[in-house]
Motif scaffolding. Sequence first.
Motif, PDB file in Angstrom:
ATOM      1  N   VAL A  94      13.683 170.654  77.451  1.00 54.53           N
ATOM      2  CA  VAL A  94      13.198 171.886  78.067  1.00 54.53           C
ATOM      3  C   VAL A  94      12.477 171.510  79.354  1.00 54.53           C
ATOM      4  O   VAL A  94      11.597 170.643  79.345  1.00 54.53           O
ATOM      5  CB  VAL A  94      12.227 172.653  77.145  1.00 54.53           C
ATOM      6  N   VAL A  95      12.867 172.131  80.460  1.00 57.94           N
ATOM      7  CA  VAL A  95      12.213 171.902  81.741  1.00 57.94           C
ATOM      8  C   VAL A  95      11.833 173.256  82.326  1.00 57.94           C
ATOM      9  O   VAL A  95      12.702 174.107  82.547  1.00 57.94           O
ATOM     10  CB  VAL A  95      13.116 171.142  82.736  1.00 57.94           C
ATOM     11  N   HIS A  96      10.549 173.454  82.582  1.00 61.82           N
ATOM     12  CA  HIS A  96      10.081 174.708  83.164  1.00 61.82           C
ATOM     13  C   HIS A  96       9.686 174.468  84.617  1.00 61.82           C
ATOM     14  O   HIS A  96       9.062 173.448  84.952  1.00 61.82           O
ATOM     15  CB  HIS A  96       8.883 175.239  82.378  1.00 61.82           C
ATOM     16  N   VAL A  97      10.070 175.410  85.485  1.00 60.41           N
ATOM     17  CA  VAL A  97       9.718 175.355  86.904  1.00 60.41           C
ATOM     18  C   VAL A  97       8.699 176.465  87.156  1.00 60.41           C
ATOM     19  O   VAL A  97       9.074 177.631  87.312  1.00 60.41           O
ATOM     20  CB  VAL A  97      10.960 175.543  87.796  1.00 60.41           C
ATOM     21  N   PRO A  98       7.418 176.155  87.176  1.00 68.20           N
ATOM     22  CA  PRO A  98       6.401 177.208  87.254  1.00 68.20           C
ATOM     23  C   PRO A  98       6.519 178.140  88.455  1.00 68.20           C
ATOM     24  O   PRO A  98       6.277 179.348  88.333  1.00 68.20           O
ATOM     25  CB  PRO A  98       5.089 176.403  87.305  1.00 68.20           C
ATOM     26  N   VAL A  99       6.881 177.608  89.610  1.00 69.77           N
ATOM     27  CA  VAL A  99       6.900 178.433  90.820  1.00 69.77           C
ATOM     28  C   VAL A  99       7.977 179.513  90.756  1.00 69.77           C
ATOM     29  O   VAL A  99       7.766 180.642  91.199  1.00 69.77           O
ATOM     30  CB  VAL A  99       7.076 177.549  92.069  1.00 69.77           C
ATOM     31  N   THR A 100       9.153 179.181  90.197  1.00 69.52           N
ATOM     32  CA  THR A 100      10.244 180.157  90.112  1.00 69.52           C
ATOM     33  C   THR A 100      10.239 180.916  88.787  1.00 69.52           C
ATOM     34  O   THR A 100      10.886 181.957  88.661  1.00 69.52           O
ATOM     35  CB  THR A 100      11.605 179.477  90.270  1.00 69.52           C
ATOM     36  N   GLY A 101       9.545 180.365  87.787  1.00 73.60           N
ATOM     37  CA  GLY A 101       9.549 180.985  86.469  1.00 73.60           C
ATOM     38  C   GLY A 101      10.785 180.676  85.661  1.00 73.60           C
ATOM     39  O   GLY A 101      10.956 181.195  84.550  1.00 73.60           O
ATOM     40  N   LYS A 102      11.662 179.803  86.173  1.00 69.17           N
ATOM     41  CA  LYS A 102      12.883 179.457  85.454  1.00 69.17           C
ATOM     42  C   LYS A 102      12.602 178.394  84.383  1.00 69.17           C
ATOM     43  O   LYS A 102      11.793 177.498  84.602  1.00 69.17           O
ATOM     44  CB  LYS A 102      13.951 178.922  86.409  1.00 69.17           C
ATOM     45  N   TYR A 113      21.413 175.750  79.411  1.00 67.83           N
ATOM     46  CA  TYR A 113      21.130 177.131  79.780  1.00 67.83           C
ATOM     47  C   TYR A 113      19.924 177.202  80.707  1.00 67.83           C
ATOM     48  O   TYR A 113      19.094 176.289  80.758  1.00 67.83           O
ATOM     49  CB  TYR A 113      20.847 177.966  78.525  1.00 67.83           C
ATOM     50  N   VAL A 114      19.823 178.317  81.421  1.00 69.99           N
ATOM     51  CA  VAL A 114      18.636 178.619  82.209  1.00 69.99           C
ATOM     52  C   VAL A 114      18.215 180.051  81.895  1.00 69.99           C
ATOM     53  O   VAL A 114      19.052 180.950  81.767  1.00 69.99           O
ATOM     54  CB  VAL A 114      18.883 178.442  83.725  1.00 69.99           C
ATOM     55  N   ARG A 115      16.920 180.241  81.756  1.00 70.58           N
ATOM     56  CA  ARG A 115      16.338 181.559  81.549  1.00 70.58           C
ATOM     57  C   ARG A 115      15.479 181.873  82.764  1.00 70.58           C
ATOM     58  O   ARG A 115      14.586 181.102  83.121  1.00 70.58           O
ATOM     59  CB  ARG A 115      15.494 181.591  80.274  1.00 70.58           C
ATOM     60  N   THR A 116      15.748 182.999  83.418  1.00 70.99           N
ATOM     61  CA  THR A 116      15.026 183.359  84.628  1.00 70.99           C
ATOM     62  C   THR A 116      13.671 183.971  84.286  1.00 70.99           C
ATOM     63  O   THR A 116      13.383 184.300  83.127  1.00 70.99           O
ATOM     64  CB  THR A 116      15.825 184.369  85.462  1.00 70.99           C
ATOM     65  N   ALA A 117      12.859 184.169  85.298  1.00 67.31           N
ATOM     66  CA  ALA A 117      11.556 184.792  85.107  1.00 67.31           C
ATOM     67  C   ALA A 117      11.692 186.222  84.597  1.00 67.31           C
ATOM     68  O   ALA A 117      10.784 186.753  83.954  1.00 67.31           O
ATOM     69  CB  ALA A 117      10.780 184.778  86.424  1.00 67.31           C
ATOM     70  N   GLU A 118      12.851 186.841  84.869  1.00 63.53           N
ATOM     71  CA  GLU A 118      13.101 188.209  84.418  1.00 63.53           C
ATOM     72  C   GLU A 118      13.618 188.260  82.983  1.00 63.53           C
ATOM     73  O   GLU A 118      13.865 189.343  82.454  1.00 63.53           O
ATOM     74  CB  GLU A 118      14.089 188.904  85.351  1.00 63.53           C
ATOM     75  N   GLY A 119      13.816 187.084  82.377  1.00 62.32           N
ATOM     76  CA  GLY A 119      14.256 187.035  80.992  1.00 62.32           C
ATOM     77  C   GLY A 119      15.762 187.007  80.804  1.00 62.32           C
ATOM     78  O   GLY A 119      16.254 187.166  79.689  1.00 62.32           O
TER      79      GLY A 119
END
Length: 256
Positions: A94-102, A113-119
């Motif tokens: 699991v890798v989270h990118v805080p600035v983009t929310g991805k 998979y990738v989950r966007t800040a919008e879910g």
Amino acid sequence: MLQNYGVEFKGDASPLTRADTESNHVICEGLQRVAPHIPIISEETRAMSFDVRQNYQYCWVVDPLDGTKEFIKRNGEFTVMIGLVQGSAPVLGVVHVPVTGKTYYAVSGKGAYVRTAEGVTKQIHAKDFSLGEPGLKLVGSASHGGQPALQEFIELFESPTFTSYGSSLKLLMVAEGDAHVYPRLAPTMEWDTCAADIIVREAGGLVVQAGKVSSTGELLEDWKELLVKELPLEYNKPDLLNPSFVVFGRRKALSK
């Protein structure tokens, strides 16, 4: 400004911020709560000796803030990384990118998979390409851009572009198809790659060894000879220093 981040410096002169230590505390506390039987290897926690670690069947490999220098610069190129290793191979990341929310994630055999800040969640795939194609997109580290071995590697390609980025974003770019190749002929530690490694693999890419490298950046083996063997990175080794490596998307051939 450094005081605002609570910056200290480790023995190797790399920076350590309050965000590193607080993130490490939150992550390790959470992992111990949900899986108390699985030991943790973290950048900010003293690792057990290999005499103990060699008996691990599973272990977490954590980088609570990958890209501390980028975090201090406020350029957004930092991530939070949690990987799970079985034996010597990553099986979950699991890798989270805080600035983009991805949030990028993968489980062995289940895809990436990738989950966007919008879910919104979607599966990601590395890009298909041939190494002989002109104009391939290479990514790398800004701090090692002038390295002779890296320049030699880049010259193998026809009219490539080369862009520098920080942290594990480079592995994620290959996994997501935004870059074709990421050469890293310089030192990294296991926690710098583990979580993103399985994401690249599950997206259809490769992360392969390119020879031993010292902690100061001296290449100890011929990267060309090691690269063709296509050996994957291994984890929970006696020495937690990674060899140099190259990340490929879905390449069709190893050479032109």
